[in-house]
Design a protein around this motif. Structure first.
Motif, short mmCIF file in Angstrom:
data_model
loop_
_atom_site.label_atom_id
_atom_site.label_comp_id
_atom_site.label_asym_id
_atom_site.label_seq_id
_atom_site.Cartn_x
_atom_site.Cartn_y
_atom_site.Cartn_z
N ALA A 48 73.48 41.71 -6.76
CA ALA A 48 73.01 42.25 -8.04
C ALA A 48 73.89 43.40 -8.50
O ALA A 48 74.22 43.53 -9.70
N ILE A 49 74.31 44.24 -7.57
CA ILE A 49 75.17 45.38 -7.91
C ILE A 49 76.51 44.90 -8.44
O ILE A 49 77.02 45.42 -9.44
N THR B 135 77.09 41.98 -9.86
CA THR B 135 76.85 41.37 -11.17
C THR B 135 76.85 42.43 -12.26
O THR B 135 77.45 42.27 -13.33
N LEU B 136 76.17 43.54 -11.99
CA LEU B 136 76.14 44.63 -12.95
C LEU B 136 77.52 45.26 -13.12
O LEU B 136 77.95 45.55 -14.24
N ALA B 137 78.24 45.44 -12.01
CA ALA B 137 79.58 46.03 -12.09
C ALA B 137 80.52 45.15 -12.89
O ALA B 137 81.33 45.64 -13.69
N ASP B 138 80.41 43.84 -12.69
CA ASP B 138 81.26 42.91 -13.44
C ASP B 138 80.98 42.98 -14.94
O ASP B 138 81.86 42.68 -15.76
N ALA B 139 79.77 43.37 -15.29
CA ALA B 139 79.40 43.51 -16.70
C ALA B 139 79.70 44.91 -17.23
O ALA B 139 79.32 45.26 -18.35
N GLY B 140 80.38 45.71 -16.40
CA GLY B 140 80.73 47.07 -16.81
C GLY B 140 79.59 48.05 -16.71
O GLY B 140 79.57 49.07 -17.40
N ALA B 141 78.63 47.75 -15.84
CA ALA B 141 77.42 48.58 -15.75
C ALA B 141 77.04 48.82 -14.30
O ALA B 141 75.91 48.54 -13.89
N ARG B 142 77.98 49.33 -13.51
CA ARG B 142 77.65 49.62 -12.11
C ARG B 142 76.49 50.61 -12.05
O ARG B 142 76.51 51.65 -12.72
N PRO B 143 75.46 50.33 -11.23
CA PRO B 143 74.31 51.23 -11.16
C PRO B 143 74.71 52.64 -10.72
O PRO B 143 75.58 52.82 -9.86
N VAL C 278 67.56 46.64 -16.32
CA VAL C 278 66.74 46.74 -17.54
C VAL C 278 67.48 47.52 -18.62
O VAL C 278 67.57 47.09 -19.79
N GLN C 279 68.06 48.65 -18.25
CA GLN C 279 68.72 49.49 -19.26
C GLN C 279 69.97 48.83 -19.85
O GLN C 279 70.28 49.01 -21.02
N GLU C 280 70.66 48.06 -19.03
CA GLU C 280 71.90 47.44 -19.49
C GLU C 280 71.69 46.03 -20.04
O GLU C 280 72.62 45.43 -20.59
N GLY C 281 70.49 45.49 -19.89
CA GLY C 281 70.21 44.15 -20.38
C GLY C 281 70.96 43.07 -19.63
O GLY C 281 71.32 42.04 -20.20
N VAL C 282 71.18 43.29 -18.33
CA VAL C 282 71.89 42.32 -17.49
C VAL C 282 70.91 41.81 -16.44
O VAL C 282 70.43 42.58 -15.60
N ALA C 283 70.62 40.54 -16.47
CA ALA C 283 69.66 39.96 -15.52
C ALA C 283 70.28 39.86 -14.13
O ALA C 283 71.44 39.47 -13.99
N VAL C 284 69.51 40.22 -13.11
CA VAL C 284 69.98 40.12 -11.73
C VAL C 284 68.83 39.60 -10.87
O VAL C 284 67.66 39.67 -11.26
N ASP C 285 69.19 39.09 -9.72
CA ASP C 285 68.20 38.66 -8.73
C ASP C 285 68.01 39.80 -7.72
O ASP C 285 68.96 40.26 -7.11
#
Length: 297
Positions: free
Chosen positions: A21-22, A24-32, A288-295
């Motif tokens: 999940a991390i 996935t978010l990083a690939d979308a430019g939104a590393r937690p 939630v904040q970045e609108g990127v769905a993760v498992d």
């Protein structure tokens, strides 16, 4: 035969499950991003925030730590909170409790943006939890639920006794376990300092959770054969060792171990799960904040 619940192993599984999940978010430019804030120089608090920052580094979350002078006025802390509320790179943060005496921790919690309150203590988040629509489950109660799931402990229809009514563990855990959910549906009794005949309540439990902050309060005669025992407490008691102390729980491990079917040790039981679920909440907040769905695990 009693099985010892391995909180470190379950926490490692949770952290491993977050890595996808991390990324996935990083690939979308939104590393937690997770921030810790410490006001003052309490050694135990410093240790806790250091561990949380190491956890971030381990799983690939961007960690940030903010120190505030313990003698500074409350406004200095509030300025840091406001800055973190407005920082798009920080998806969650916590202010380490306790704060100095001249700072009301309740005011601190209310000032944190609810969507970044990864401890789950803001009144809005508490209300959502009670209503059955939790934004974030508080880390320690959620960690207890994950431990029970990992060891196939059925909560539906179970009699659960919780010793302790704190806002951090006892109250939220009781609310979670009574929810109409796969990891809930329990019948919950919450005990506290005014409870009469505590031992009667604890002996009736299928699952007993000790979270009161009294060293080794719960002993063997207070537990029935086959009970699942979750010890949330961690207390320093004087000991003739190099450190001068040892860590013990709220359960007398030696006498209760012979009665329980499952039991958490101290340390190495609930503690690692609390930190793992903080990472979990941070990843959920980023999603939630970045609108990127993760498992999530």
């Amino acid at each position: 035969m009693t099985d010892i619940i391995d909180g470190n192993a379950v926490a490692d599984e949770i952290k491993s499950g977050l890595e996808g999940a991390i990324e996935t978010l990083a690939d979308a430019g939104a590393r937690p991003g997770l921030a810790t804030v410490l006001m003052g120089d309490d050694p135990a608090s410093q240790t806790y925030v250091n561990m949380k920052q190491r956890d971030c580094e381990e799983v690939g979350i961007e960690g940030r730590h903010v120190d505030v002078d313990g003698d500074a006025p409350p406004e200095r802390l509030y300025e840091q909170i406001d800055a973190l509320n407005d920082d798009p790179d920080i998806h969650g943060y916590l202010v380490q409790d306790p704060t100095p005496d001249h700072v009301d921790y309740r005011d601190v919690i209310r000032r944190i943006a609810p969507e970044k309150d990864v401890d789950g203590f803001h009144p809005e988040n508490v209300g959502r939890l009670v209503a059955g629509d939790a934004r974030f489950r508080p880390c320690t109660p959620h960690g207890v639920q994950k431990l029970l799931q990992a060891y196939d402990v059925e909560t539906e229809g179970a009699d659960v006794t919780i010793v302790g009514r704190s806002r951090i563990v006892g109250k939220p855990l009781a609310n979670l376990l009574v929810q109409k959910a796969d990891d809930g549906n329990a019948t919950v009794t919450v005990c506290h300092s005014r409870t009469e005949d505590l031992a009667e309540k604890t002996r009736n439990a299928d699952i007993l959770v000790a979270a009161v902050g009294v060293p080794e309060l719960v002993d063997g005669p207070m537990v029935s054969e086959g009970t699942v025992v979750i010890d949330v407490g961690i207390n320093r008691v004087e000991d003739d060792t190099e450190k001068g102390y040892e860590l013990v729980g709220d359960v007398d491990f030696k006498s209760v171990k012979s009665k329980a079917s499952l039991i958490t040790p101290v340390p190495g039981g609930v503690g690692p799960m609390t930190r793992a679920m903080l990472l979990y909440n941070t990843v959920k907040a980023a999603s939630v904040q970045e609108g990127v769905a993760v498992d999530l695990p």
